[in-house]
Design a protein around this motif. Structure first.
Motif, short mmCIF file in Angstrom:
data_model
loop_
_atom_site.label_atom_id
_atom_site.label_comp_id
_atom_site.label_asym_id
_atom_site.label_seq_id
_atom_site.Cartn_x
_atom_site.Cartn_y
_atom_site.Cartn_z
N GLN A 1 0.82 -1.20 0.00
CA GLN A 1 0.00 0.00 0.00
C GLN A 1 0.86 1.26 0.00
O GLN A 1 0.52 2.26 -0.65
N PHE A 2 1.97 1.24 0.72
CA PHE A 2 2.89 2.38 0.68
C PHE A 2 3.44 2.55 -0.74
O PHE A 2 3.57 3.68 -1.23
N TYR A 3 3.71 1.44 -1.40
CA TYR A 3 4.21 1.50 -2.78
C TYR A 3 3.16 2.08 -3.72
O TYR A 3 3.47 2.92 -4.58
N LEU A 4 1.90 1.65 -3.58
CA LEU A 4 0.83 2.17 -4.44
C LEU A 4 0.66 3.67 -4.26
O LEU A 4 0.46 4.40 -5.23
N ILE A 5 0.76 4.14 -3.03
CA ILE A 5 0.69 5.58 -2.78
C ILE A 5 1.85 6.28 -3.48
O ILE A 5 1.69 7.38 -4.03
N SER A 6 3.02 5.65 -3.48
CA SER A 6 4.19 6.24 -4.15
C SER A 6 3.96 6.40 -5.64
O SER A 6 4.29 7.43 -6.23
N VAL A 7 3.36 5.39 -6.27
CA VAL A 7 3.07 5.45 -7.71
C VAL A 7 2.08 6.58 -8.00
O VAL A 7 2.30 7.40 -8.90
N LEU A 8 1.00 6.62 -7.24
CA LEU A 8 -0.02 7.66 -7.45
C LEU A 8 0.55 9.05 -7.17
O LEU A 8 0.19 10.02 -7.84
N LEU A 9 1.43 9.14 -6.18
CA LEU A 9 2.05 10.43 -5.87
C LEU A 9 2.87 10.95 -7.05
O LEU A 9 2.82 12.15 -7.38
N MET A 10 3.60 10.06 -7.73
CA MET A 10 4.38 10.48 -8.88
C MET A 10 3.49 10.90 -10.04
O MET A 10 3.82 11.84 -10.77
#
Length: 337
Positions: free
Chosen positions: A113-122
């Motif tokens: 979930q932290f990774y998915l937030i990272s993708v969406l943040l970019m």
């Protein structure tokens, strides 16, 4: 043209050999240093080994953006590498496992979930570059500035903070002798130099292929460069899967992607000062990365394990991505941006 293609194909093989061999030594040094400092398995996978195995992507962004003035090539390599890591690494690792390739709640509910937030943040950062810093008010180009890349860097600092508290709760145990630590640091520096040479050859080759075949450089970044620079991650994760350490294998892939998106991409901007990005090129790739990431999350959450059938689905999805990129690049199909 045929001679040029053969020449560049040979250059890809040479650069790949240099990078793979150097990354092997780099990862050994990173592993032994992490052992020396008594870091737990999850930290080794998600931060130390991820940073070590992501070094080729870091060099790619710096060389492409600074030396060759083509940041989009470097960013495409990052996105392509992230797609490779999220689809190919888990998919291939499943077939090399000694036992069940299981995950756990820690990976599902925090790392992924932290990774998915990272993708969406970019994706949001790229969109903000077009909205607030448009280039000449035309198309979907924008300036990715220092003020924007501070956001992903700050988010990665939060990630490190959370992981740091994992270390505080961990019994470090014994450490290796200082002499061994010194030798491993020397090995680390030497392997980084070799990786830099290999990546420079690879970037020049991608630009050469782009000129010869009259294709955009980002295509070669998201395919050839991404695959070559991601294979060391694949080897590392396959070895972890053989040792029946599925959590380490997955955390390495996720940690590499988090580091690539939140640190390496901004570093290219920090070094250059500001770069121009074309959202119409990058958004479809980022969208596919979101699709692949959500697919992996759903498959892992079903039974907290990946089966051979699910691994095949991940690999098929990646093959479809390569076909899609190839068809669109060579104008066999036209997909509106």
């Amino acid at each position: 043209m045929l001679f040029e293609i053969i020449k560049y194909s040979a250059a890809v093989l040479i650069s790949a050999t240099i990078i793979w061999q150097a990354c092997g030594h780099l990862e050994i040094a990173a592993h032994r240093l992490s052992e020396s400092y008594g870091l737990p398995e999850i930290i080794k996978g998600s931060i130390i080994m991820a940073i070590g195995s992501s070094f080729p992507e870091l060099v790619t962004v710096i060389l492409a953006g600074i030396v060759h003035s083509d940041y989009e090539l470097g960013f495409a390599a990052i996105v392509g590498s992230a797609i490779f890591n999220i689809l190919v690494i888990p998919g291939v690792s499943v077939f090399f496992r000694a036992g069940p390739f299981g995950t756990d709640r820690h990976i599902i509910f925090r790392e992924t979930q932290f990774y998915l937030i990272s993708v969406l943040l970019m994706v949001v950062v790229l969109a903000l570059a077009v909205i607030f810093f448009p280039v000449d008010g035309t198309g979907l180009k924008g300036e990715l500035s220092l003020s924007l890349v501070i956001v992903p860097l700050g988010f990665y600092a939060l990630y490190v903070f959370i992981q740091f508290h994992e270390v505080l709760d961990y019994d470090t145990g014994s450490k290796n002798e200082p002499a061994r630590v010194t030798s491993e640091w020397l090995r680390l520096v030497a392997s980084m130099g070799a990786v830099t040479i290999g990546v420079e050859i690879l970037v020049r080759t991608a630009i050469g292929l782009s000129d010869v075949l009259e294709t955009p450089t980002f295509f070669w970044g998201v395919t050839v460069i991404a695959i070559v620079t991601s294979v060391p991650d694949l080897f590392l994760s396959v070895q972890a899967a053989r040792r029946e350490v599925g959590v380490s294998s997955l955390s390495n892939a996720l940690g590499s992607n988090i580091f690539d998106l939140l640190v390496i991409a901004p570093v290219g901007v920090l070094v250059a000062g500001a770069v121009i990005i074309d959202f119409s090129h990058l958004f479809p790739m980022m969208s596919f990365l979101v699709l692949g990431s959500v697919t992996l999350l759903v498959l892992m959450r079903r039974k907290f394990a990946l089966s051979n059938r699910e691994a095949t689905l991940l690999l098929t999805l990646y093959a479809g991505f390569l076909v899609w990129m190839g068809l669109e690049t060579f104008h066999v199909v036209e997909i509106p941006s």
